[in-house]
Design a protein around this motif. Structure first.
Motif, PDB file in Angstrom:
ATOM      1  N   LEU A  37       8.346  16.863 -11.572  1.00  0.00           N
ATOM      2  CA  LEU A  37       6.846  16.547 -11.427  1.00  0.00           C
ATOM      3  C   LEU A  37       6.727  14.819 -11.767  1.00  0.00           C
ATOM      4  O   LEU A  37       6.038  14.050 -11.327  1.00  0.00           O
ATOM      5  CB  LEU A  37       5.778  17.291 -11.867  1.00  0.00           C
ATOM      6  CG  LEU A  37       5.750  18.663 -11.314  1.00  0.00           C
ATOM      7  CD1 LEU A  37       4.784  19.879 -11.985  1.00  0.00           C
ATOM      8  CD2 LEU A  37       5.364  18.647  -9.636  1.00  0.00           C
ATOM      9  N   ALA A  38       7.202  14.803 -13.103  1.00  0.00           N
ATOM     10  CA  ALA A  38       6.801  13.399 -13.604  1.00  0.00           C
ATOM     11  C   ALA A  38       7.867  12.425 -12.768  1.00  0.00           C
ATOM     12  O   ALA A  38       7.311  11.225 -12.613  1.00  0.00           O
ATOM     13  CB  ALA A  38       7.471  13.255 -14.957  1.00  0.00           C
ATOM     14  N   ASP A  39       9.158  12.738 -12.477  1.00  0.00           N
ATOM     15  CA  ASP A  39      10.075  12.171 -11.773  1.00  0.00           C
ATOM     16  C   ASP A  39       9.380  11.524 -10.465  1.00  0.00           C
ATOM     17  O   ASP A  39       9.794  10.321 -10.018  1.00  0.00           O
ATOM     18  CB  ASP A  39      11.222  12.817 -11.606  1.00  0.00           C
ATOM     19  CG  ASP A  39      12.560  11.706 -11.417  1.00  0.00           C
ATOM     20  OD1 ASP A  39      12.277  10.453 -11.823  1.00  0.00           O
ATOM     21  OD2 ASP A  39      13.530  12.220 -11.057  1.00  0.00           O
ATOM     22  N   PRO A  73      11.854  29.546  -5.517  1.00  0.00           N
ATOM     23  CA  PRO A  73      12.830  28.771  -5.034  1.00  0.00           C
ATOM     24  C   PRO A  73      12.821  27.735  -4.033  1.00  0.00           C
ATOM     25  O   PRO A  73      13.351  26.719  -3.870  1.00  0.00           O
ATOM     26  CB  PRO A  73      13.926  30.046  -4.344  1.00  0.00           C
ATOM     27  CG  PRO A  73      13.447  31.213  -5.034  1.00  0.00           C
ATOM     28  CD  PRO A  73      12.062  30.882  -5.580  1.00  0.00           C
ATOM     29  N   ARG A  74      11.755  27.869  -3.104  1.00  0.00           N
ATOM     30  CA  ARG A  74      11.303  26.866  -2.162  1.00  0.00           C
ATOM     31  C   ARG A  74      10.783  25.808  -2.647  1.00  0.00           C
ATOM     32  O   ARG A  74      10.973  24.635  -2.431  1.00  0.00           O
ATOM     33  CB  ARG A  74      10.301  27.290  -1.065  1.00  0.00           C
ATOM     34  CG  ARG A  74      11.131  28.217  -0.005  1.00  0.00           C
ATOM     35  CD  ARG A  74      10.391  28.912   0.839  1.00  0.00           C
ATOM     36  NE  ARG A  74      11.104  29.619   1.741  1.00  0.00           N
ATOM     37  CZ  ARG A  74      10.884  30.984   2.024  1.00  0.00           C
ATOM     38  NH1 ARG A  74      10.145  31.696   1.279  1.00  0.00           N
ATOM     39  NH2 ARG A  74      11.915  31.526   3.059  1.00  0.00           N
ATOM     40  N   THR A  75       9.806  26.081  -3.819  1.00  0.00           N
ATOM     41  CA  THR A  75       9.116  24.912  -4.531  1.00  0.00           C
ATOM     42  C   THR A  75      10.094  24.105  -5.235  1.00  0.00           C
ATOM     43  O   THR A  75       9.944  22.777  -5.131  1.00  0.00           O
ATOM     44  CB  THR A  75       8.265  25.247  -5.377  1.00  0.00           C
ATOM     45  OG1 THR A  75       7.264  26.248  -4.639  1.00  0.00           O
ATOM     46  CG2 THR A  75       7.373  24.272  -6.318  1.00  0.00           C
ATOM     47  N   ALA A  82      12.315  15.743  -3.385  1.00  0.00           N
ATOM     48  CA  ALA A  82      11.257  14.703  -3.686  1.00  0.00           C
ATOM     49  C   ALA A  82      11.841  13.911  -4.681  1.00  0.00           C
ATOM     50  O   ALA A  82      11.586  12.423  -4.663  1.00  0.00           O
ATOM     51  CB  ALA A  82       9.878  15.318  -3.919  1.00  0.00           C
ATOM     52  N   ALA A  83      12.294  14.320  -5.993  1.00  0.00           N
ATOM     53  CA  ALA A  83      12.644  13.633  -7.124  1.00  0.00           C
ATOM     54  C   ALA A  83      13.801  12.665  -6.633  1.00  0.00           C
ATOM     55  O   ALA A  83      14.056  11.669  -7.063  1.00  0.00           O
ATOM     56  CB  ALA A  83      13.176  14.445  -8.052  1.00  0.00           C
ATOM     57  N   ARG A  84      14.919  13.457  -5.680  1.00  0.00           N
ATOM     58  CA  ARG A  84      16.165  12.626  -5.221  1.00  0.00           C
ATOM     59  C   ARG A  84      15.492  11.378  -4.594  1.00  0.00           C
ATOM     60  O   ARG A  84      15.920  10.242  -4.701  1.00  0.00           O
ATOM     61  CB  ARG A  84      17.001  13.425  -4.534  1.00  0.00           C
ATOM     62  CG  ARG A  84      18.205  12.838  -4.289  1.00  0.00           C
ATOM     63  CD  ARG A  84      19.112  13.547  -3.500  1.00  0.00           C
ATOM     64  NE  ARG A  84      19.070  15.330  -3.625  1.00  0.00           N
ATOM     65  CZ  ARG A  84      18.913  16.153  -2.656  1.00  0.00           C
ATOM     66  NH1 ARG A  84      18.935  15.670  -1.529  1.00  0.00           N
ATOM     67  NH2 ARG A  84      18.693  17.203  -3.107  1.00  0.00           N
ATOM     68  N   GLU A  85      14.605  11.447  -3.657  1.00  0.00           N
ATOM     69  CA  GLU A  85      14.055  10.499  -2.804  1.00  0.00           C
ATOM     70  C   GLU A  85      13.481   9.289  -3.683  1.00  0.00           C
ATOM     71  O   GLU A  85      13.566   8.355  -3.409  1.00  0.00           O
ATOM     72  CB  GLU A  85      13.100  11.167  -1.740  1.00  0.00           C
ATOM     73  CG  GLU A  85      13.815  11.985  -0.766  1.00  0.00           C
ATOM     74  CD  GLU A  85      12.951  12.583   0.190  1.00  0.00           C
ATOM     75  OE1 GLU A  85      11.582  12.619   0.124  1.00  0.00           O
ATOM     76  OE2 GLU A  85      13.656  13.271   1.071  1.00  0.00           O
TER      77      GLU A  85
END
Length: 96
Positions: A37-39, A73-75, A82-85
């Motif tokens: 979430l921070a990322d 799992p889905r979250t 989202a963090a990777r992006e």
């Protein structure tokens, strides 16, 4: 927690979730969820622990997931993506 350790923790959570039905999958490690979430910029790294569930619900709403405040799992998969992006955008120098 480093990005590598965070992703390892999330990967371990996802690996367990793949082999188990949704109802049996344990929630992800809270530290890993907080780091993700921070990322992605939704949670300040020093935000109080009480901010995490509401922030997770906000993320779930934006991602079109069931809004329950649980890092299932889905979250976790959506958070990881989202963090990777977000890291990729930052690496390109496109983030503000």
């Amino acid at each position: 927690m480093t990005v590598r350790r965070t992703l390892q923790a999330v990967g371990a959570a996802l690996a367990g979730a793949v082999s188990a039905p949704d109802a049996a999958a344990p929630p992800a490690d809270p530290r890993a969820v907080r780091a993700l979430l921070a990322d992605i910029g939704l949670l300040h790294p020093r935000a109080p622990e009480s901010d995490v569930p509401l922030t997770l619900c906000r993320f779930q709403a934006r991602a079109g997931l069931t809004i329950d405040g649980v890092a299932g799992p889905r979250t976790v998969q959506a958070l990881t993506r989202a963090a990777r992006e977000a890291r990729h955008i930052r690496s390109l120098g496109l983030a503000a």
